[in-house]
Design an enzyme around this catalytic site. Sequence first.
Site, PDB file in Angstrom:
ATOM      1  N   GLU A 132       1.229  -1.739  -0.260  1.00 10.09           N
ATOM      2  CA  GLU A 132      -0.075  -0.250   0.020  1.00 10.09           C
ATOM      3  C   GLU A 132       0.966   1.560  -0.122  1.00 10.09           C
ATOM      4  OE1 GLU A 132      -2.755   0.326   2.946  1.00 10.09           O
ATOM      5  OE2 GLU A 132      -3.589   2.013   2.668  1.00 10.09           O
TER       6      GLU A 132
ATOM      7  N   LYS B  68      -2.409  -1.606  -3.239  1.00  5.52           N
ATOM      8  CA  LYS B  68      -3.614  -1.033  -2.724  1.00  5.52           C
ATOM      9  C   LYS B  68      -2.624   0.324  -3.121  1.00  5.52           C
ATOM     10  CE  LYS B  68      -6.344  -0.354   1.583  1.00  5.52           C
ATOM     11  NZ  LYS B  68      -6.771  -0.706   2.921  1.00  5.52           N
TER      12      LYS B  68
HETATM   13  C1  5MM Z   1      -4.790   4.980   3.903  1.00  6.44           C
HETATM   14  O1  5MM Z   1      -5.753   4.027   5.001  1.00  6.44           O
HETATM   15  C2  5MM Z   1      -6.016   2.468   4.859  1.00  6.44           C
HETATM   16  C3  5MM Z   1      -7.254   2.439   4.005  1.00  6.44           C
HETATM   17  O2  5MM Z   1      -7.904   3.513   4.583  1.00  6.44           O
HETATM   18  P1  5MM Z   1      -9.068   4.525   3.785  1.00  6.44           P
HETATM   19  O3  5MM Z   1      -9.653   3.113   3.432  1.00  6.44           O
HETATM   20  O4  5MM Z   1      -9.786   4.926   5.394  1.00  6.44           O
HETATM   21  O5  5MM Z   1      -8.276   5.314   3.215  1.00  6.44           O
HETATM   22  C4  5MM Z   1      -6.711   1.960   6.309  1.00  6.44           C
HETATM   23  O6  5MM Z   1      -6.519   0.798   5.937  1.00  6.44           O
HETATM   24  C5  5MM Z   1      -5.381   2.344   7.237  1.00  6.44           C
HETATM   25  O7  5MM Z   1      -3.655   1.884   6.924  1.00  6.44           O
HETATM   26  C6  5MM Z   1      -5.868   1.283   8.682  1.00  6.44           C
HETATM   27  O8  5MM Z   1      -7.030   2.585   8.884  1.00  6.44           O
HETATM   28  C7  5MM Z   1      -4.575   1.742   9.495  1.00  6.44           C
HETATM   29  O9  5MM Z   1      -4.311   3.170   9.817  1.00  6.44           O
HETATM   30  P2  5MM Z   1      -3.365   4.140  11.002  1.00  6.44           P
HETATM   31  O10 5MM Z   1      -2.997   5.347  10.936  1.00  6.44           O
HETATM   32  O11 5MM Z   1      -3.697   3.052  12.456  1.00  6.44           O
HETATM   33  O12 5MM Z   1      -2.958   2.337  10.984  1.00  6.44           O
END
Ligand code: 5MM
Length: 341
Positions: free
Chosen positions: A177, A219
Amino acid sequence: MSKQALESTAKDMVAPGKGLLAMDESSPTCKSRFDKIGVACTEENRRAYRDLLVTTKGLSEFIGGAILFDETIRDKTLAGTPFATHLAKSGIVPGIKVDKGAKDLAAHPGEKVTEGLDGLRERLAEYREIGARFTKWRAVITIGKGIPTRGCIEANAHALARYAALAQEAGLVPIVEPEVLINGDHTIERCYEVTEYTLRTVFAEIAVQRVALEGMVLKPSMVISGLECPQRADVQEVAQQTVRCLLDTVPASVPGVAFLSGGQSNEEATAHLNAMHNLGVELPWALTFSYARALQQPALETWKGDAANVAAAQKALYHRAKLNGAAALGRYKASMEKEAA
Ligand code: 5MM
């Protein structure tokens, strides 16, 4: 684990009409989401909320995999079944976020590098033992004055590739990602330039580290104008630029590309994915979603921490998953937003 087994797991995760539910918020991120609905971020509330998500009836019609946080994969549903077991029994592949977060990159003001490689081999073996079948690592690239730098993109790409090779060695499909943040006033053209350079660098490192393309999922963020850009590109342009950028950078052997929503509204994230499937362009990989906020938001706002709202919140999640499942096939229509959940 063989390359074929990794490939088969990856294909299950991004099967036609299905995407991924990202529910891997770390505790600080969970707290900021819960603060907005006035719910205390206690262990009990996090468990209740995550139980609500995974016990939604019919979720596996549109969700091929769910990304968990360390706390959740070690925890049990309210009915006493380990979360990973419950998901697997429901036909949803369980996965785990394994990075340790984005930290300031030395000598690169305003830029981050994701940490977590130390001890990763041992952590991956444990996660596989407790039921994970795929993993996720997020790198953050910021657009701003004079950034991103080559140093930031190369450091993050190298870490992503090292992580992906270790995950495959452990028999786990790596989700790679690289998120180009939407924050800022940059144009869609600038986002294109940065995303293209980032993806080219990531796939070059992936080749150097001998990651099997067939056993991974990408991703990415979409190619989109910054949130504060005075003239934001419309849905059609986002779809065109994103698909063009991916076709130019992502090898055809990669089985799936599953977008993050990255601060887009629920409706925007769905409409963009849908439009990409209606460009009349043949795509070599499954193109789908791996949303956190854009899938969970309506459920979270309906739940508000009250057990009496669980059924309504599950309906809201099911509805959002269904719309995104339709978008992953190019069959979403804005009028579906108003259909009863
Ligand atoms: C970019 O964040 C990931 C995808 O979420 P969105 O669709 O809301 O953009 C998400 O998987 C993110 O990696 C997780 O929420 C974990 O985030 P943190 O900052 O808590 O590691």
